[in-house]
Scaffold this motif. Structure first.
Motif, PDB file in Angstrom:
ATOM      1  N   GLY A   1       0.800  -1.215   0.000  1.00 54.67           N
ATOM      2  CA  GLY A   1       0.000   0.000   0.000  1.00 54.67           C
ATOM      3  C   GLY A   1       0.831   1.263   0.000  1.00 54.67           C
ATOM      4  O   GLY A   1       0.388   2.317   0.439  1.00 54.67           O
ATOM      5  N   TYR A   2       2.047   1.187  -0.497  1.00 49.13           N
ATOM      6  CA  TYR A   2       2.953   2.336  -0.529  1.00 49.13           C
ATOM      7  C   TYR A   2       2.653   3.160  -1.773  1.00 49.13           C
ATOM      8  O   TYR A   2       2.865   2.695  -2.885  1.00 49.13           O
ATOM      9  N   GLN A   3       2.144   4.346  -1.588  1.00 50.42           N
ATOM     10  CA  GLN A   3       1.777   5.241  -2.683  1.00 50.42           C
ATOM     11  C   GLN A   3       0.962   4.513  -3.742  1.00 50.42           C
ATOM     12  O   GLN A   3       1.209   4.611  -4.939  1.00 50.42           O
ATOM     13  N   GLY A   4      -0.016   3.750  -3.278  1.00 53.62           N
ATOM     14  CA  GLY A   4      -0.922   3.052  -4.173  1.00 53.62           C
ATOM     15  C   GLY A   4      -0.403   1.736  -4.719  1.00 53.62           C
ATOM     16  O   GLY A   4      -1.057   1.104  -5.546  1.00 53.62           O
ATOM     17  N   GLY A   5       0.752   1.304  -4.303  1.00 46.66           N
ATOM     18  CA  GLY A   5       1.312   0.038  -4.779  1.00 46.66           C
ATOM     19  C   GLY A   5       2.160  -0.610  -3.705  1.00 46.66           C
ATOM     20  O   GLY A   5       2.078  -0.261  -2.532  1.00 46.66           O
ATOM     21  N   ASN A   6       2.978  -1.547  -4.114  1.00 47.48           N
ATOM     22  CA  ASN A   6       3.879  -2.228  -3.190  1.00 47.48           C
ATOM     23  C   ASN A   6       5.319  -1.856  -3.518  1.00 47.48           C
ATOM     24  O   ASN A   6       5.660  -1.638  -4.682  1.00 47.48           O
TER      25      ASN A   6
END
Length: 152
Positions: free
Chosen positions: A31-36
């Protein structure tokens, strides 16, 4: 700071160390800035530059594609630990006894989650941090993030 699984750390270590680098740590952030994000920290005696990071990234990308240890898509980031070096395990804490640290816990102890002070030592599964003349024993498994405080 989310420490990566032992399997993922082993895969990364088997790429990084034969290339002549120290593996400082591996983080996997969901969930880091909308992704992994898979973040790898490397170091060597004379420091790290962009070419070092690129070389490790290139080599590691191929191995990760073959081994496929992570589900779905993710971004790979390879960097130096910086002046505020993250501390990941007991060996890191033992290595930097006598240095100032910033420690953030997963949950509060007595209403407190953040500790900034002198790292006094490691006893069993706890680190000892002195803050304003008081010593706090902090359990390793409760540490969300720990970093050195740069001193100039």
């Amino acid at each position: 700071m989310q420490k990566a699984s032992a399997k993922l750390q082993e895969i990364v270590r088997n790429v990084v160390e034969p290339m002549g680098y120290e593996l400082v740590g591996v983080e996997y952030l969901t969930g880091y800035q909308g992704g992994n994000l898979l973040r790898i920290y490397i170091d060597k005696e004379n420091g790290i530059d962009v070419d070092d990071c690129a070389a490790v990234s290139h080599q590691l990308s191929g191995v990760l594609d073959v081994e496929d240890p992570l589900p779905g898509q993710y971004s790979l980031e390879v960097s130096s630990p910086g002046l505020d070096r993250p501390l990941f395990d007991v060996d890191d804490f033992e290595r930097f006894v006598g240095h100032k640290v910033n420690v953030r816990l997963d949950s509060s102890i007595g209403g407190r989650r953040k500790y900034k002070g002198m790292l006094l030592g490691v006893e069993d599964d706890q680190i000892l941090v002195e803050v304003d003349g008081e010593v706090y024993p902090l359990f390793m498994d409760q540490i969300q993030e720990a970093r050195l405080v740069p001193e100039f």
